[in-house]
Design an enzyme around this catalytic site. Structure first.
Site, PDB file in Angstrom:
ATOM      1  CB  CYS A   1      -0.970  -0.008   1.177  1.00 26.88           C
ATOM      2  SG  CYS A   1      -2.227  -1.301   1.048  1.00 26.88           S
TER       3      CYS A   1
ATOM      4  CG  ASN B   1      -6.822  -0.576   0.886  1.00 26.31           C
ATOM      5  OD1 ASN B   1      -6.057  -0.117   0.044  1.00 26.31           O
ATOM      6  ND2 ASN B   1      -6.390  -1.101   2.016  1.00 26.31           N
TER       7      ASN B   1
ATOM      8  CG  HIS C   1      -3.300   3.613   2.190  1.00 22.03           C
ATOM      9  ND1 HIS C   1      -3.832   3.313   0.958  1.00 22.03           N
ATOM     10  CD2 HIS C   1      -3.332   2.459   2.909  1.00 22.03           C
ATOM     11  CE1 HIS C   1      -4.179   2.043   0.923  1.00 22.03           C
ATOM     12  NE2 HIS C   1      -3.893   1.502   2.094  1.00 22.03           N
TER      13      HIS C   1
END
Length: 323
Positions: free
Chosen positions: A113, A280, A250
């Protein structure tokens, strides 16, 4: 010398998977998902036409158009992804060939990520070192390819997307890039996906190529370490957190972002979010969000931003930039 954001672009697949759709696939509910994550829908790619490389190409073309540059000006391309559709060549090379950036050096990065933040930092360092003047930084992920659709703890979280950024050297400033990156490999086991590209038995392939996550541990890690690294960044580079216009985190979980806001004593209106509509998207989440802010007129020139991300590794970090 530092790289300034010249252009932004993104691509999201047309297929949308809602929480109501997931209710028909796994034991869950819209209320349960929204309460714990803030997610209402996510985009799911077509595995034949919306691969990591194809989405990266489309996002890159949008960023180039936004920047108003000739692709031949690009002399550096870096793609962040953990879900590349090819082992080799790199996705960066596929992008280069498709967009006509014939003068660019290319490579991929894998950092889960935080991949885009890592690639962004690397591009900034290349610019500062005089190794390039115009960089194309991309985050592109097809996370749906690795989901276990019977695991309600993970399949509700992730979506597919690509985001791209053009950075161009500002040679008239003596400013420098400000960032901190961290890792803790001892805790790798709480968030992982074991590659199926190894000599394992057929019955193990499905298990080894699916996401595994200890949700509570990941939540505690992010809610604790992200505020700490942001404060460390501010202290190291004499940044006044009160002067920051936006903290672009994020987009993993709305509750994590709320926890960071609380620990930093920074109001939530400084934390833009799109997780409700995207889920996500791993390395794509920050550039996709920045593109949406720009397109909506909510990102103004001169605004001071902190970018921060976290994920498997465990890895995390933060960077400061003026848009």
């Amino acid at each position: 010398m530092i790289g300034r954001i010249k252009g932004l672009g993104s691509y999201l697949p047309s297929k949308i998977l809602t929480n109501q759709d997931l209710e028909k696939m796994v034991e869950t509910s819209d209320e349960w998902i929204v309460e714990r994550t803030g997610i209402r829908e996510r985009h799911i790619s077509d595995p034949n036409t919306e691969t990591v490389s194809e989405m990266a190409i489309k996002a890159s073309r949008a960023a180039i158009e936004d920047a108003g540059i000739d692709p031949l000006e690009i002399d550096f391309i870096v793609v962040a992804s953990t879900t590349n559709n090819m082992v080799f060549p790199t996705t960066a090379c596929l992008v280069q060939g498709a967009i006509g950036a014939d003068n660019a050096q290319c490579f991929d990065m894998s950092s889960a990520c935080p991949g885009f933040l890592t690639a962004f930092n690397v591009a900034q360092n290349f610019i500062t070192a005089g190794q390039c003047k115009t960089a194309l930084v991309i985050g592109s992920e097809c996370l749906s390819n690795y989901l276990d659709w019977t695991d309600r703890g993970t399949c509700i979280l992730f979506g597919d997307a690509a985001g791209a950024m053009i950075l161009q050297a500002d040679e008239e400033t003596d400013d420098f890039h400000k960032c901190i990156m961290k890792a803790d490999g001892k805790r790798y086991g709480c968030l992982k996906c074991e590659s199926k590209m190894q000599r394992i038995s057929e019955e193990d392939i499905k298990e080894k190529s699916r996401f595994y996550m200890e949700g509570r541990e990941v939540f505690k890690f992010a809610a604790t370490e992200v505020p700490k690294v942001i404060l460390e960044l501010c202290e190291k580079y004499s940044i006044d957190l009160n002067d920051i216009d936006k903290l672009v985190l994020h987009q993993a979980n709305k509750r994590i972002i709320e926890a960071v806001s609380k620990r930093l004593s920074v109001p939530m209106d400084k934390f833009p979010m799109n997780i409700e509509r995207t889920g996500n998207t791993s390395a794509a989440s920050i550039p996709v969000l920045l593109t949406e802010l720009k397109d909506a007129g909510e990102l103004k020139r001169g605004e001071k931003l902190i970018l921060s991300s976290f994920g498997a590794g465990l890895t995390w970090g933060a960077a400061y930039i003026e848009y």
